[in-house]
Design an enzyme around this catalytic site. Structure first.
Site, PDB file in Angstrom:
ATOM      1  N   GLU A  45       0.837  -1.198   0.000  1.00  0.00           N
ATOM      2  CA  GLU A  45       0.000   0.000   0.000  1.00  0.00           C
ATOM      3  C   GLU A  45       0.874   1.250   0.000  1.00  0.00           C
ATOM      4  O   GLU A  45       1.846   1.361   0.753  1.00  0.00           O
ATOM      5  CB  GLU A  45      -0.886  -0.020   1.243  1.00  0.00           C
ATOM      6  CG  GLU A  45      -1.783   1.202   1.426  1.00  0.00           C
ATOM      7  CD  GLU A  45      -2.647   1.118   2.671  1.00  0.00           C
ATOM      8  OE1 GLU A  45      -3.496   2.003   2.851  1.00  0.00           O
ATOM      9  OE2 GLU A  45      -2.470   0.160   3.469  1.00  0.00           O
ATOM     10  N   LYS A 114      -9.025   2.673  -2.427  1.00  0.00           N
ATOM     11  CA  LYS A 114      -9.384   2.100  -1.127  1.00  0.00           C
ATOM     12  C   LYS A 114     -10.800   2.523  -0.761  1.00  0.00           C
ATOM     13  O   LYS A 114     -11.125   3.717  -0.748  1.00  0.00           O
ATOM     14  CB  LYS A 114      -8.379   2.566  -0.072  1.00  0.00           C
ATOM     15  CG  LYS A 114      -8.425   1.825   1.258  1.00  0.00           C
ATOM     16  CD  LYS A 114      -7.248   2.288   2.123  1.00  0.00           C
ATOM     17  CE  LYS A 114      -7.154   1.523   3.431  1.00  0.00           C
ATOM     18  NZ  LYS A 114      -5.958   1.970   4.219  1.00  0.00           N
ATOM     19  N   CYS A 150      -5.703  -3.017   2.018  1.00  0.00           N
ATOM     20  CA  CYS A 150      -5.662  -3.119   3.477  1.00  0.00           C
ATOM     21  C   CYS A 150      -7.047  -3.219   4.137  1.00  0.00           C
ATOM     22  O   CYS A 150      -7.655  -4.279   4.131  1.00  0.00           O
ATOM     23  CB  CYS A 150      -4.857  -1.966   4.060  1.00  0.00           C
ATOM     24  SG  CYS A 150      -4.111  -2.349   5.677  1.00  0.00           S
TER      25      CYS A 150
END
Length: 554
Positions: A45, A114, A150
């Site tokens: 990330e 994200k 994540c």
């Protein structure tokens, strides 16, 4: 239909803000992946920028540099070699995303933003980014990859959406910070996602230290049958190929590459090593200096520093006062010799006398008290900072979490320093770590084998030695009781009544709570240190200094 996909897991340690260097590191990983026949290279990330970038993303020049780096990497993929998945802050119009970009054939093939932005603990994603839409699969060389970032996989919705929209494999790039025991929690949660969706799962994590955070890597791959097929080493850069093949209309992992797990003490020790080593290296310090008192905290701090940096980059200084015992002098020297560090002795009695003399006209007839004790500590801090200034070495603070919790430390004295190795380590854990290091040499350690902390340092009663016959227990409850209460108050946010119900004495709990509350102003001025527990002081636990709330006391 394509039958085989070789994914390269590049578990990298980016340097936050060093965009060109991070890009070069990614290119080096791609070259290795190409040599091993990989189709696609996964990087962590925000691998271009480093994580967490905090308010750097508010600078347009920083965002422009990240975009240029991504475009440079995309151009490289025109050679027909492996594709790349890189992470970067990505601006589209007025919206800024935490993005995963798939680079293939000389261009940006796809971008996924994200979706779940964490806003708790150490995370501030919602301060800096907007959430992306619920993602669909990315088509790559005949495969449909469910690409996530994540937090997206910590909750079930994104995985479920990807599965329902045709993903064949769940793939997550991460910057997930270290906590003791967190690797087991991640693996358990990932097994749950595999069970829910019936798809294989790839977890690729960042590694390295970034201020008070350490990212532990420990990337892994789960097969659709929930078996662990790949696990990279924790707390170091690593690389592996995970090969996937079609069998009965699903992708299965045919690779077997599982690094061994570490025990709790070794994991904590290596996290402290990595956090310190990266802090020193990335900030350009030549080495470190610390006060070596003959006590266990400074001995453990010195041992971690030697393991992280090598003995030649660690300087230890004993600063005895008239109250320093012969045993402490002997133990500090024995520890320094065992570790092989430079060791200096600078007595402070003359400086103490000078301070007492120049302050006497102002203090008048007031009797000695904690003020004179703190003058000793601040004298040591002044000398250690002078050595740091003169030689350029960073001063290490040696206090532990138990002390910082209750304010058993002196501002501008033993709290001086640029980094605190033990900041998030309770005293009872410090003892366990000392015994671990005496019997084991951690992986990657640069220090000597064998015992490095004298046994007497471990078994003698802890003391600040600021007055005759002083011990910590003159001021604090026994550490086994104190640490249990603190874990309830700090990590658990438990009430006094709840802790009393667990068997603790009410008066002791109230006393500890009051000390914890009153010490917030000290902690606000403490240096950063490695996060070890689920609730570290600093980014993790943010309390006001001026605080009149007393509802906890009933």
């Amino acid at each position: 239909m394509a039958e085989r996909l070789r994914l390269a897991l590049a578990q990298l340690d980016p340097h936050l803000g060093a965009i060109t260097a991070n890009g070069d590191k990614i290119l080096a990983a791609r070259a290795r992946a190409a040599a091993e026949g990989a189709d696609l290279v996964l990087t962590p990330e925000l691998s271009i920028a480093g994580y967490p970038p905090d308010d750097l993303v508010l600078k347009p020049a920083f965002l422009d540099a990240c975009r240029e780096a991504v475009e440079r990497l995309a151009a490289v993929t025109a050679d027909g070699g492996p594709g790349l998945v890189v992470g970067a802050p990505w601006r589209e119009g007025e919206r800024l995303y935490n993005a995963a970009l798939v680079l293939e054939g000389g261009r940006i093939l796809a971008m996924r933003a994200k979706h779940e932005l964490p806003n708790y603990g150490v995370f501030d994603d919602k301060r800096h980014f907007v959430p992306g839409p619920a993602p669909g699969p990315v088509a790559f060389r005949g495969f449909r990859l469910g690409l996530m970032i994540c937090e997206d996989w910590w909750l079930p919705d994104v995985c479920e959406t990807l599965c329902e929209s045709g993903a064949e494999l769940l793939v997550s790039i991460n910057a997930s910070p270290y906590e003791a025991g967190k690797q087991d929690r991640r693996l358990s949660l990932a097994v749950g996602r595999v069970v829910e969706n019936g798809l294989g799962f790839v977890f690729l994590n960042q590694v390295g230290g970034q201020d008070e955070l350490v990212f532990d890597g420990a990337s892994f791959v789960l097969d659709p049958d929930r078996s662990l097929r790949v696990r990279l080493r924790a707390l170091e850069e690593d690389f592996a190929i995970a090969e996937w093949r079609r069998e009965e209309d699903r992708l299965v992992c045919t690779t077997s590459h599982v690094a061994p797990e570490e025990g709790r003490e070794e994991s904590i020790w290596r996290a402290m090593m990595l956090g310190l080593a990266d802090y020193v290296a990335k900030n350009g310090f030549p080495g470190v200096v610390l006060g070596l008192s003959g006590g266990i905290d400074s001995a453990v701090t010195a041992a971690v520093a030697v393991d992280a940096l090598g003995a030649e980059r660690v300087r230890a200084v004993m600063l005895p006062s008239p109250y320093t015992s012969r045993e402490s002098l002997e133990d500090a020297e024995a520890c320094a010799r065992a570790l092989g560090v430079r060791y200096d002795v600078i007595p402070i009695a003359e400086a103490m006398d000078t301070f007492h003399r120049i302050l006497a006209p102002v203090f008048g007839n007031r009797p000695p008290d904690i003020t004179e004790e703190n003058i000793q500590s601040r004298t040591r801090g002044l000398i250690l900072m002078a050595l740091s200034n003169k030689f350029g070495d960073m001063l290490l603070t040696t206090g532990n979490k138990s002390e910082m919790s209750v304010g058993y430390a002196t501002l501008y004295g033993d709290m001086c320093g640029g980094f605190s190795v033990l900041k998030d380590v309770y005293k009872t854990t410090v003892f366990a770590l000392a015994r671990f290091r005496n019997r084991s040499l951690p992986r990657g350690a640069k220090g000597p084998e064998g015992p490095v902390i004298p046994e007497r340092v471990i078994v003698k009663p802890p003391s600040a030695e600021l007055k005759p016959n002083q011990t910590d227990q003159d001021t604090l409850p026994p550490y086994d009781q104190l640490d249990a209460i603190l874990e309830g108050l700090v990590e658990g946010e438990q009430s006094v009544d709840a802790l009393v119900a667990r068997g603790h004495d009410r008066a002791t709990v109230l006393r500890v709570w009051r000390m914890l509350d009153r010490a917030e102003y000290k902690r606000r001025q403490a240096p950063p240190g490695v996060k070890i527990t689920p609730r570290a002081f600093g980014r993790d636990r943010r309390y006001p200094i001026t605080n009149g709330f007393t509802a906890l006391v009933r």
